[in-house]
Design a protein around this motif. Structure first.
Motif, PDB file in Angstrom:
ATOM      1  N   GLY A 150       9.220   4.508  -4.594  1.00 24.11           N
ATOM      2  CA  GLY A 150       9.276   4.616  -6.046  1.00 24.11           C
ATOM      3  C   GLY A 150       9.134   6.053  -6.521  1.00 24.11           C
ATOM      4  O   GLY A 150       9.894   6.507  -7.387  1.00 24.11           O
ATOM      5  N   ALA A 151       8.168   6.771  -5.959  1.00 20.48           N
ATOM      6  CA  ALA A 151       7.935   8.152  -6.387  1.00 20.48           C
ATOM      7  C   ALA A 151       9.131   9.042  -6.067  1.00 20.48           C
ATOM      8  O   ALA A 151       9.520   9.895  -6.878  1.00 20.48           O
ATOM      9  N   TRP A 152       9.747   8.859  -4.897  1.00 22.19           N
ATOM     10  CA  TRP A 152      10.899   9.688  -4.528  1.00 22.19           C
ATOM     11  C   TRP A 152      12.084   9.414  -5.447  1.00 22.19           C
ATOM     12  O   TRP A 152      12.822  10.327  -5.828  1.00 22.19           O
TER      13      TRP A 152
ATOM     14  N   GLY B 283       4.438  -7.293 -18.389  1.00 23.98           N
ATOM     15  CA  GLY B 283       3.826  -8.001 -19.500  1.00 23.98           C
ATOM     16  C   GLY B 283       2.520  -7.385 -19.948  1.00 23.98           C
ATOM     17  O   GLY B 283       2.181  -7.425 -21.137  1.00 23.98           O
ATOM     18  N   ASN B 284       1.781  -6.807 -19.022  1.00 25.56           N
ATOM     19  CA  ASN B 284       0.523  -6.151 -19.377  1.00 25.56           C
ATOM     20  C   ASN B 284       0.755  -4.948 -20.291  1.00 25.56           C
ATOM     21  O   ASN B 284      -0.145  -4.542 -21.038  1.00 25.56           O
ATOM     22  N   ARG B 285       1.965  -4.392 -20.214  1.00 28.64           N
ATOM     23  CA  ARG B 285       2.291  -3.200 -20.995  1.00 28.64           C
ATOM     24  C   ARG B 285       3.202  -3.505 -22.187  1.00 28.64           C
ATOM     25  O   ARG B 285       3.133  -2.834 -23.205  1.00 28.64           O
ATOM     26  N   ASN B 286       4.058  -4.504 -22.013  1.00 30.64           N
ATOM     27  CA  ASN B 286       5.020  -4.837 -23.069  1.00 30.64           C
ATOM     28  C   ASN B 286       5.371  -6.314 -22.950  1.00 30.64           C
ATOM     29  O   ASN B 286       6.323  -6.681 -22.251  1.00 30.64           O
TER      30      ASN B 286
ATOM     31  N   SER C  38       0.815  -1.219   0.000  1.00 29.98           N
ATOM     32  CA  SER C  38       0.000   0.000   0.000  1.00 29.98           C
ATOM     33  C   SER C  38       0.843   1.261   0.000  1.00 29.98           C
ATOM     34  O   SER C  38       0.285   2.367  -0.096  1.00 29.98           O
ATOM     35  N   SER C  39       2.174   1.119   0.068  1.00 27.03           N
ATOM     36  CA  SER C  39       2.980   2.319   0.289  1.00 27.03           C
ATOM     37  C   SER C  39       4.281   2.405  -0.488  1.00 27.03           C
ATOM     38  O   SER C  39       4.733   3.504  -0.813  1.00 27.03           O
ATOM     39  N   ALA C  40       4.940   1.287  -0.779  1.00 36.34           N
ATOM     40  CA  ALA C  40       6.316   1.337  -1.295  1.00 36.34           C
ATOM     41  C   ALA C  40       6.418   2.090  -2.614  1.00 36.34           C
ATOM     42  O   ALA C  40       7.323   2.920  -2.797  1.00 36.34           O
ATOM     43  N   HIS C  41       5.528   1.808  -3.559  1.00 38.36           N
ATOM     44  CA  HIS C  41       5.624   2.502  -4.856  1.00 38.36           C
ATOM     45  C   HIS C  41       5.212   3.955  -4.752  1.00 38.36           C
ATOM     46  O   HIS C  41       5.735   4.809  -5.479  1.00 38.36           O
TER      47      HIS C  41
ATOM     48  N   ARG D 222       4.525   1.891 -14.245  1.00 34.13           N
ATOM     49  CA  ARG D 222       3.377   2.680 -14.686  1.00 34.13           C
ATOM     50  C   ARG D 222       3.781   3.854 -15.572  1.00 34.13           C
ATOM     51  O   ARG D 222       2.940   4.436 -16.246  1.00 34.13           O
ATOM     52  N   ARG D 223       5.065   4.172 -15.571  1.00 39.34           N
ATOM     53  CA  ARG D 223       5.599   5.216 -16.446  1.00 39.34           C
ATOM     54  C   ARG D 223       6.265   4.619 -17.688  1.00 39.34           C
ATOM     55  O   ARG D 223       6.902   5.335 -18.454  1.00 39.34           O
ATOM     56  N   GLY D 224       6.134   3.298 -17.841  1.00 42.04           N
ATOM     57  CA  GLY D 224       6.721   2.638 -18.995  1.00 42.04           C
ATOM     58  C   GLY D 224       8.202   2.362 -18.869  1.00 42.04           C
ATOM     59  O   GLY D 224       8.880   2.113 -19.865  1.00 42.04           O
TER      60      GLY D 224
END
Length: 245
Positions: free
Chosen positions: A136-138, A205-208, A129-132, A171-173
């Motif tokens: 990830g964001a930082w 895989g859902n994206r590429n 619920s928090s790591a990304h 999520r940013r590719g």
């Protein structure tokens, strides 16, 4: 001023960890405790051994989080060090919410608090619920070296943080860091890491799907079965079966 707080004073700045604990207990249903303890494996020798639940569910925690914007990081820190699972989860939801509304200096404070508190981020729901949202964001525009350190940790939860944090990049590719951490964790002994890595590979895989196939080509025979199953879950059956034979 509280992290993410506007300059207009209101009653929310008076919130304390003590008040939030009381509000949380008012929302809790003790009848749910046994179910939660089983679900999060709190028995002797299990990964959540000894964790304490009071019977509060995630929708109630999210509602309380929305109502408690403006609480200071110092009070959130007290919640995060609680022996009660739901209090720690609420603290993390508050940190995520504050991170998204904060200045860079405040985000740095939240990120540093998060990594200094991994001993309390000690179950999969707390990590997921928090790591990304925070780690990830930082790290989005910064060195990803902290992920490599976390992936080498003796703590299963720090290793899970390392791989789940990369969901922000996926999520940013951007897949390189996910694949690098996944490679490092390929032979991890713990099922919870197998599931987390497989989940992130599936997200790629859902994206590429080509990128995922390339990663699997020389690794799928060595991957733990659970990791592989998670990774190829969305493949067509005729493509999935050869990997599993």
């Amino acid at each position: 001023m509280s992290v993410g707080e506007s300059s207009t004073a209101d009653s929310r700045v008076l919130l304390t960890a003590t008040r939030l604990r009381a509000q949380l207990r008012a929302l809790a249903d003790p009848r749910d405790v046994a179910v939660l303890q089983r679900f999060f494996k709190t028995g002797k020798g299990e990964y959540g051994e000894g964790d304490v639940f009071i019977g509060a569910r995630l929708p109630e925690l999210r509602m309380l989080c929305r109502e408690c914007r403006g609480i200071s990081v110092s009070e959130i820190r007290l919640l995060l060090r609680s022996r009660v699972h739901e209090e720690r989860l609420l603290a993390l939801l508050l940190l995520v919410d504050a991170f998204h509304r904060s200045s860079v200096s405040e985000q740095r404070e939240i990120y540093n608090l998060y990594l200094a508190s991994t001993a309390f981020i000690n179950n999969w729901d707390l990590v997921d619920s928090s790591a990304h949202h925070i780690v990830g964001a930082w790290l989005e525009s910064r060195s990803r070296a902290p992920l490599r350190r976390l992936a080498r940790s003796s703590s299963i939860w720090e290793r899970r943080i390392a791989i789940i944090a990369t969901l922000h990049f996926i999520r940013r590719g951007e897949f390189e860091d996910t694949l690098s951490v996944a490679d490092r964790l390929l032979n991890d002994p713990h099922d919870l890491i197998h599931k987390a890595v497989g989940w992130m590979l599936r997200e790629i895989g859902n994206r590429n799907r080509t990128a995922l196939r390339r990663f699997l080509k020389d690794r799928y025979r060595r991957m733990p079965r659970t990791m592989l199953r998670y990774a190829i879950e969305k493949f067509p059956e005729k493509e999935r079966l050869p990997y599993l034979k």
